[in-house]
Enzyme design. Sequence first.
Site, short mmCIF file in Angstrom:
data_model
loop_
_atom_site.label_atom_id
_atom_site.label_comp_id
_atom_site.label_asym_id
_atom_site.label_seq_id
_atom_site.Cartn_x
_atom_site.Cartn_y
_atom_site.Cartn_z
N GLU A 131 53.78 3.34 -6.12
CA GLU A 131 54.88 1.88 -5.90
C GLU A 131 54.57 0.57 -5.90
O GLU A 131 52.84 0.25 -4.98
CB GLU A 131 56.11 2.25 -5.20
CG GLU A 131 55.17 1.70 -3.73
CD GLU A 131 56.93 1.82 -2.65
OE1 GLU A 131 57.43 1.37 -2.17
OE2 GLU A 131 57.02 3.29 -1.75
N LYS A 133 53.41 -3.20 -4.82
CA LYS A 133 53.27 -3.98 -3.41
C LYS A 133 54.30 -4.99 -3.17
O LYS A 133 53.51 -6.40 -3.86
CB LYS A 133 52.88 -3.76 -2.58
CG LYS A 133 52.24 -4.11 -1.23
CD LYS A 133 51.42 -4.45 -0.82
CE LYS A 133 51.20 -4.91 0.64
NZ LYS A 133 51.53 -6.42 0.77
N ASP A 135 55.39 -8.74 -3.13
CA ASP A 135 54.87 -9.63 -2.31
C ASP A 135 56.19 -10.42 -1.51
O ASP A 135 56.52 -11.16 -2.76
CB ASP A 135 53.92 -10.51 -3.18
CG ASP A 135 53.33 -11.95 -1.93
OD1 ASP A 135 53.54 -11.27 -1.33
OD2 ASP A 135 52.04 -12.56 -3.03
N TYR A 241 62.40 1.07 0.36
CA TYR A 241 61.47 1.21 -0.32
C TYR A 241 61.42 2.32 0.57
O TYR A 241 60.17 2.56 0.83
CB TYR A 241 60.21 1.04 -0.31
CG TYR A 241 59.64 -0.61 0.35
CD1 TYR A 241 59.15 -0.55 1.75
CD2 TYR A 241 59.52 -1.77 0.20
CE1 TYR A 241 58.41 -1.14 2.22
CE2 TYR A 241 59.49 -2.94 1.57
CZ TYR A 241 59.25 -2.28 2.20
OH TYR A 241 58.50 -3.71 3.07
N LYS A 329 44.95 -3.20 -3.34
CA LYS A 329 45.27 -4.09 -3.07
C LYS A 329 44.46 -4.72 -4.43
O LYS A 329 43.38 -4.30 -4.62
CB LYS A 329 44.80 -5.60 -1.73
CG LYS A 329 45.70 -4.91 -0.73
CD LYS A 329 46.86 -5.27 -0.42
CE LYS A 329 47.29 -6.61 -0.70
NZ LYS A 329 47.13 -7.72 0.68
N CYS A 434 21.73 -24.34 20.97
CA CYS A 434 22.26 -23.90 20.18
C CYS A 434 22.94 -25.61 19.94
O CYS A 434 22.89 -26.39 21.02
CB CYS A 434 23.30 -24.27 22.39
SG CYS A 434 25.49 -24.15 21.86
N CYS A 437 25.59 -27.27 23.19
CA CYS A 437 24.49 -27.30 24.50
C CYS A 437 23.18 -27.89 24.80
O CYS A 437 22.61 -27.60 26.04
CB CYS A 437 25.49 -26.37 26.05
SG CYS A 437 24.79 -24.42 25.74
N CYS A 452 23.83 -18.25 21.66
CA CYS A 452 23.28 -19.30 22.94
C CYS A 452 23.25 -18.44 23.82
O CYS A 452 24.11 -17.86 24.22
CB CYS A 452 24.43 -20.61 22.33
SG CYS A 452 24.67 -21.19 23.94
N CYS A 458 28.30 -23.83 27.78
CA CYS A 458 28.33 -23.55 26.37
C CYS A 458 29.98 -24.18 26.57
O CYS A 458 30.93 -23.45 26.21
CB CYS A 458 28.02 -23.38 25.69
SG CYS A 458 28.01 -23.38 23.60
#
Length: 751
Positions: A131, A133, A135, A241, A329, A434, A437, A452, A458
């Site tokens: 079926e 979907k 929105d 549904y 989808k 990093c 830091c 890091c 950090c």
Amino acid sequence: MSKQTDAAKEGVQQLDAAAAKVRLAELAKALGAANAAYYQDDAPDLSDAEYDALKRENAALEARFPDLKRPDSPTEQVGAAPSAGFSKITHSQRMLSLSNAFDASDVQDFVGGIRRYLGLGDNAPLPFTAEPKIDGLSLSLRYENGTLVHAATRGDGTTGENVTSNARTISDIPTTLSGAPEILEVRGEVYMSHADFAALNARQEDAGDKTFANPRNAAAGSLRQLDPAITKSRPLRFFAYAWGEVSVPLAETQTDALARLEALGFQINDRTKTCDSGEEMLAHYARIEEERADLGYDIDGVVYKVDDLSYQRRLGMRSTTPRWAIAHKFPAELAWTSLEGIDIQVGRTGALSPVARLKPVTVGGVVVSNATLHNEDYIAGRDANGAPIRNGKDIRIGDTVQIYRAGDVIPKVADVDLSKRPATAEPYAFPTACPQCESQAIREEGDAVRRCTGGLICPAQAVEKLKHFVSRAAFDIEGLGAKQVEAFHTDGWIKEPADIFTLRERFGQGLQQLKNREGWGEKSAENLFQAIEEKREIALARLIFALGIRHVGEVAAADLARHYTSWDALAETVDKAAPAATAHRAAEEAIVAERAKAADEGRRANLSAARDAAWADTQPEAKAAWDDLIGIDGIGATVAVSLVTTFQQATERASIDRLVAMLTPTAPETRATDSPVAGMTVVFTGSLEKMTRAEAKARAESLGAKVSGSVSAKTDLLVAGPGAGSKATKAAELGIETIDEDGWLALVGDG
């Protein structure tokens, strides 16, 4: 398959597990913020297309890396907490979300997985419904004796907003039913047609009011009006549904149940079709995709459901999604733009994640200005194994790049146009320090991500750990979200989780300092302190998950909590297992070295000797603790090593101990305490002929048993089917009771 879908899938396939884990974390954070803005504030900061894109990207990643699915991912979060503007309604049955399929192979995997779970052969009948979907906004309608008694939004899946007065104004929702079961909860989607949406926006503009971004936002905003008169003036529609609680079954199949709802007066989507195979499902998906522009309302895919309701009951639910349904989808979109820079973000585990800064470009109706670059290998044009991706083309600042949106607010780079590369463009040098830091950033053997080494010093890691600590699946402290944590950390109020529980104490009553902050008052400050106090008693599983230990997600945390039932028992076992974890790592290294040495010498590798040598000096107590830890079903050596490593780090352990000293962790609720296997540790081995392994585990856990993956002295019962091997032998050596599948079914009353 469209070119957009192919490109999106290619991008996902280029990832290794470590990079996928980093991206899933970013997706979860982005979606959580979007859900809060949409469901709680009624002020979405993402368009419909952007929100949908976020979900699609997460679906693609989780389809390829199912073991990396996060507890705070879109599939583990259903909506968001209800708005304070409405009273609350607790759903009698949870309103769940759906797992997502990204392409045809995912759909076939879904069908195959259903057959395996149910133990059905390839030729056994297995109809599905397919079926559109819708929105829109999910809504649950409860009827008692044929009368609508309340209507509630999805909310967080457990508790929704009471929008009964508003729902009564929607013409598609009958207020009375004739011939309905005594109790009937009808579930469906509130939406707005394209024509009605255009007319509404025209009226809004004429009146000088704000217009809506899309029909979905318009429908959501209209249903969630505090004044029902405003809702009544909005052209809302409703498709039914599904259903929640019913006093008597509606039918034996999904198809007949929908027909029953239609006979009761509900609108059912006329493009719902019963399909007998994955091929028919995909063909119907293609037809609906072709018709999409002419439907007159927004859809974002097709939902497939097992038609036989008895099969649905057998398949049951995961934590937030049913096993018997999936949403397929529609595909992503593509666009070209220029790469203007590369920024490095530092995550909770210290991972350095590169982000592309783009010249803004519209992709699928959404303006995009950044995209993920995953890791240094991805930028260099290779995968984790050194094989070329994008035909070996690296990514450089100044390049013209193709962007695709497979479902997230931070899209991805699909390709590079070398014909447009500037002559001055240089290969990108990934940082080895990093940026937050300046600690060394190292990349361990086998890890695609550079991390890091700064740990708690950090600031980026500290803040991200604190955000995780207060996240919905962790401590979920009302009034203390990611933004507040970041602000409090910046001001030096909170440096580690334990600091949260000393806020009031350190500030005296704390009210004056907090209420003087922008956005805070005396009442909101007091509410925060009260909310913190309420979390001093916390479920053990939530506490374990909240610590943010690498590889310990919500599912693993729950497994650990069920097995040990107390923090002290868990901590004691992990501490005892520390020497064994060291031996395990040494054994792994010895095995690699032995393989290499044997290959050089042209002989067969003696892996057992290498392994035994590494374990030789390990005390029995440490080995027993290690075996107990990795013997938990769902907990393996990777999780166990991560736990031991965290607990053995002095700074980290001291922080954890300070926190736990302020808390009362509660044991998981026991289930079915009157069952014959409640509290027992059960191991299944061999082939099961009357049920699948997944069904057996689910049944055992529902009766209060613990299911382990290995036999040990703590095992109470072994269920052995044909082909049982070493586990049955070990059980016999330990004197553990062993029964066959028929004996198990008789024991639990299923025989």
